[in-house]
Design a protein around this motif. Structure first.
Motif, PDB file in Angstrom:
ATOM      1  N   MET A  22      -3.532   9.332  -5.473  1.00 32.54           N
ATOM      2  CA  MET A  22      -4.271  10.014  -6.536  1.00 32.54           C
ATOM      3  C   MET A  22      -4.351   9.104  -7.754  1.00 32.54           C
ATOM      4  O   MET A  22      -3.464   8.284  -7.977  1.00 32.54           O
ATOM      5  CB  MET A  22      -3.564  11.316  -6.936  1.00 32.54           C
ATOM      6  CG  MET A  22      -3.517  12.357  -5.848  1.00 32.54           C
ATOM      7  SD  MET A  22      -2.775  13.918  -6.390  1.00 32.54           S
ATOM      8  CE  MET A  22      -1.061  13.450  -6.538  1.00 32.54           C
ATOM      9  N   ALA A  23      -5.406   9.282  -8.524  1.00 32.26           N
ATOM     10  CA  ALA A  23      -5.601   8.577  -9.801  1.00 32.26           C
ATOM     11  C   ALA A  23      -5.663   7.061  -9.647  1.00 32.26           C
ATOM     12  O   ALA A  23      -5.294   6.326 -10.546  1.00 32.26           O
ATOM     13  CB  ALA A  23      -4.529   8.978 -10.811  1.00 32.26           C
ATOM     14  N   GLY A  24      -6.116   6.600  -8.502  1.00 31.64           N
ATOM     15  CA  GLY A  24      -6.275   5.168  -8.269  1.00 31.64           C
ATOM     16  C   GLY A  24      -6.603   4.894  -6.818  1.00 31.64           C
ATOM     17  O   GLY A  24      -6.352   5.725  -5.944  1.00 31.64           O
ATOM     18  N   TYR A  25      -7.188   3.736  -6.589  1.00 25.13           N
ATOM     19  CA  TYR A  25      -7.526   3.332  -5.230  1.00 25.13           C
ATOM     20  C   TYR A  25      -6.332   2.648  -4.571  1.00 25.13           C
ATOM     21  O   TYR A  25      -5.579   1.942  -5.245  1.00 25.13           O
ATOM     22  CB  TYR A  25      -8.713   2.371  -5.239  1.00 25.13           C
ATOM     23  CG  TYR A  25      -9.996   3.013  -5.675  1.00 25.13           C
ATOM     24  CD1 TYR A  25     -10.699   3.854  -4.821  1.00 25.13           C
ATOM     25  CD2 TYR A  25     -10.508   2.781  -6.947  1.00 25.13           C
ATOM     26  CE1 TYR A  25     -11.882   4.447  -5.219  1.00 25.13           C
ATOM     27  CE2 TYR A  25     -11.702   3.374  -7.352  1.00 25.13           C
ATOM     28  CZ  TYR A  25     -12.384   4.203  -6.480  1.00 25.13           C
ATOM     29  OH  TYR A  25     -13.547   4.797  -6.882  1.00 25.13           O
ATOM     30  N   PRO A  26      -6.182   2.820  -3.269  1.00 26.44           N
ATOM     31  CA  PRO A  26      -5.110   2.106  -2.565  1.00 26.44           C
ATOM     32  C   PRO A  26      -5.347   0.592  -2.621  1.00 26.44           C
ATOM     33  O   PRO A  26      -6.491   0.131  -2.688  1.00 26.44           O
ATOM     34  CB  PRO A  26      -5.237   2.604  -1.117  1.00 26.44           C
ATOM     35  CG  PRO A  26      -5.991   3.886  -1.205  1.00 26.44           C
ATOM     36  CD  PRO A  26      -6.910   3.727  -2.386  1.00 26.44           C
ATOM     37  N   SER A  27      -4.257  -0.144  -2.576  1.00 27.47           N
ATOM     38  CA  SER A  27      -4.355  -1.601  -2.486  1.00 27.47           C
ATOM     39  C   SER A  27      -4.822  -1.978  -1.082  1.00 27.47           C
ATOM     40  O   SER A  27      -4.832  -1.139  -0.167  1.00 27.47           O
ATOM     41  CB  SER A  27      -2.991  -2.242  -2.757  1.00 27.47           C
ATOM     42  OG  SER A  27      -2.098  -1.920  -1.693  1.00 27.47           O
ATOM     43  N   ASN A  28      -5.176  -3.236  -0.900  1.00 23.93           N
ATOM     44  CA  ASN A  28      -5.545  -3.705   0.438  1.00 23.93           C
ATOM     45  C   ASN A  28      -4.392  -3.507   1.414  1.00 23.93           C
ATOM     46  O   ASN A  28      -4.604  -3.118   2.561  1.00 23.93           O
ATOM     47  CB  ASN A  28      -5.960  -5.170   0.393  1.00 23.93           C
ATOM     48  CG  ASN A  28      -7.292  -5.370  -0.313  1.00 23.93           C
ATOM     49  OD1 ASN A  28      -7.962  -4.408  -0.691  1.00 23.93           O
ATOM     50  ND2 ASN A  28      -7.676  -6.608  -0.484  1.00 23.93           N
ATOM     51  N   ASP A  29      -3.174  -3.777   0.966  1.00 21.61           N
ATOM     52  CA  ASP A  29      -2.006  -3.590   1.828  1.00 21.61           C
ATOM     53  C   ASP A  29      -1.832  -2.128   2.224  1.00 21.61           C
ATOM     54  O   ASP A  29      -1.489  -1.821   3.364  1.00 21.61           O
ATOM     55  CB  ASP A  29      -0.729  -4.092   1.143  1.00 21.61           C
ATOM     56  CG  ASP A  29      -0.683  -5.610   1.030  1.00 21.61           C
ATOM     57  OD1 ASP A  29      -1.428  -6.293   1.772  1.00 21.61           O
ATOM     58  OD2 ASP A  29       0.093  -6.115   0.199  1.00 21.61           O
ATOM     59  N   GLU A  30      -2.074  -1.209   1.282  1.00 19.15           N
ATOM     60  CA  GLU A  30      -1.974   0.219   1.603  1.00 19.15           C
ATOM     61  C   GLU A  30      -3.039   0.615   2.626  1.00 19.15           C
ATOM     62  O   GLU A  30      -2.755   1.360   3.567  1.00 19.15           O
ATOM     63  CB  GLU A  30      -2.109   1.069   0.336  1.00 19.15           C
ATOM     64  CG  GLU A  30      -0.888   0.995  -0.551  1.00 19.15           C
ATOM     65  CD  GLU A  30      -1.089   1.663  -1.895  1.00 19.15           C
ATOM     66  OE1 GLU A  30      -0.188   2.432  -2.296  1.00 19.15           O
ATOM     67  OE2 GLU A  30      -2.142   1.442  -2.545  1.00 19.15           O
ATOM     68  N   PHE A  31      -4.257   0.104   2.466  1.00 15.53           N
ATOM     69  CA  PHE A  31      -5.299   0.394   3.457  1.00 15.53           C
ATOM     70  C   PHE A  31      -4.898  -0.136   4.833  1.00 15.53           C
ATOM     71  O   PHE A  31      -5.173   0.498   5.849  1.00 15.53           O
ATOM     72  CB  PHE A  31      -6.647  -0.185   3.035  1.00 15.53           C
ATOM     73  CG  PHE A  31      -7.458   0.743   2.178  1.00 15.53           C
ATOM     74  CD1 PHE A  31      -7.955   1.935   2.686  1.00 15.53           C
ATOM     75  CD2 PHE A  31      -7.729   0.428   0.860  1.00 15.53           C
ATOM     76  CE1 PHE A  31      -8.705   2.800   1.892  1.00 15.53           C
ATOM     77  CE2 PHE A  31      -8.483   1.275   0.061  1.00 15.53           C
ATOM     78  CZ  PHE A  31      -8.969   2.466   0.576  1.00 15.53           C
ATOM     79  N   THR A  32      -4.260  -1.289   4.874  1.00 14.50           N
ATOM     80  CA  THR A  32      -3.796  -1.835   6.151  1.00 14.50           C
ATOM     81  C   THR A  32      -2.775  -0.902   6.789  1.00 14.50           C
ATOM     82  O   THR A  32      -2.844  -0.604   7.986  1.00 14.50           O
ATOM     83  CB  THR A  32      -3.201  -3.242   5.968  1.00 14.50           C
ATOM     84  OG1 THR A  32      -4.239  -4.121   5.506  1.00 14.50           O
ATOM     85  CG2 THR A  32      -2.627  -3.780   7.261  1.00 14.50           C
ATOM     86  N   VAL A  33      -1.847  -0.382   5.996  1.00 19.92           N
ATOM     87  CA  VAL A  33      -0.843   0.560   6.502  1.00 19.92           C
ATOM     88  C   VAL A  33      -1.516   1.834   6.998  1.00 19.92           C
ATOM     89  O   VAL A  33      -1.201   2.352   8.073  1.00 19.92           O
ATOM     90  CB  VAL A  33       0.215   0.881   5.419  1.00 19.92           C
ATOM     91  CG1 VAL A  33       1.099   2.036   5.841  1.00 19.92           C
ATOM     92  CG2 VAL A  33       1.041  -0.346   5.108  1.00 19.92           C
ATOM     93  N   TYR A  34      -2.470   2.365   6.230  1.00 19.93           N
ATOM     94  CA  TYR A  34      -3.140   3.613   6.591  1.00 19.93           C
ATOM     95  C   TYR A  34      -3.977   3.491   7.861  1.00 19.93           C
ATOM     96  O   TYR A  34      -4.064   4.431   8.643  1.00 19.93           O
ATOM     97  CB  TYR A  34      -4.085   4.093   5.476  1.00 19.93           C
ATOM     98  CG  TYR A  34      -3.466   4.351   4.137  1.00 19.93           C
ATOM     99  CD1 TYR A  34      -2.115   4.655   3.982  1.00 19.93           C
ATOM    100  CD2 TYR A  34      -4.237   4.300   2.988  1.00 19.93           C
ATOM    101  CE1 TYR A  34      -1.570   4.894   2.731  1.00 19.93           C
ATOM    102  CE2 TYR A  34      -3.699   4.548   1.733  1.00 19.93           C
ATOM    103  CZ  TYR A  34      -2.365   4.835   1.618  1.00 19.93           C
ATOM    104  OH  TYR A  34      -1.844   5.072   0.372  1.00 19.93           O
ATOM    105  N   THR A  35      -4.632   2.340   8.044  1.00 19.97           N
ATOM    106  CA  THR A  35      -5.652   2.219   9.090  1.00 19.97           C
ATOM    107  C   THR A  35      -5.327   1.242  10.208  1.00 19.97           C
ATOM    108  O   THR A  35      -5.958   1.289  11.256  1.00 19.97           O
ATOM    109  CB  THR A  35      -6.990   1.774   8.475  1.00 19.97           C
ATOM    110  OG1 THR A  35      -6.854   0.444   7.951  1.00 19.97           O
ATOM    111  CG2 THR A  35      -7.451   2.728   7.381  1.00 19.97           C
ATOM    112  N   GLY A  36      -4.404   0.316   9.963  1.00 20.13           N
ATOM    113  CA  GLY A  36      -4.132  -0.727  10.941  1.00 20.13           C
ATOM    114  C   GLY A  36      -5.144  -1.870  10.879  1.00 20.13           C
ATOM    115  O   GLY A  36      -5.049  -2.822  11.638  1.00 20.13           O
TER     116      GLY A  36
END
Length: 123
Positions: free
Chosen positions: A86-100
């Motif tokens: 919330m209140a911000g976009y995920p980092s690239n690393d977070e997107f990697t964790v979320y999606t693989g």
């Protein structure tokens, strides 16, 4: 298949990547979304308050957040209908964790030098 849903604040267009002063964070998000759309393992949807107000009302979690915390809570990111940011976009690393999907810096730099990078002159 994973599903990423981005609920974003009011913007002038679908991506917010328009006009003379392009926000680099929105440019990064457009690149991330484009990468995710080109995979078979992740469904991605993006809503902004200006163009898709109904989506904010239809999703009970988002509607409740807006009622209790206001639009300052945006952007909100859902992974498989669960709030992950919330209140911000995920980092690239977070997107990697979320999606693989790998969002290494080298890969992002290559994408940022594509047609719609700020230096390309096409946007």
């Amino acid at each position: 298949m994973s599903k990423i849903s981005l609920y974003e604040p009011a913007m002038c267009c679908d991506t917010g990547v328009c006009g003379p002063g392009v926000d680099t964070e929105l440019l990064r998000m457009s690149s991330v979304v484009q990468t995710l759309e080109n995979t078979d393992d992740v469904e991605v949807e993006r809503f902004n308050l200006t163009n898709n107000p109904g989506a904010f009302v239809e999703n009970a979690k988002i509607g409740e957040l807006l009622q209790t915390k206001g639009a300052e809570i945006l952007p909100v990111v859902l992974l498989d209908d669960e709030i992950v940011k919330m209140a911000g976009y995920p980092s690239n690393d977070e997107f990697t964790v979320y999606t693989g999907v790998n969002f290494s810096e080298e890969k992002q730099e290559k994408q940022e030098n594509s047609c719609c990078s700020p230096s390309s002159g096409c946007c």
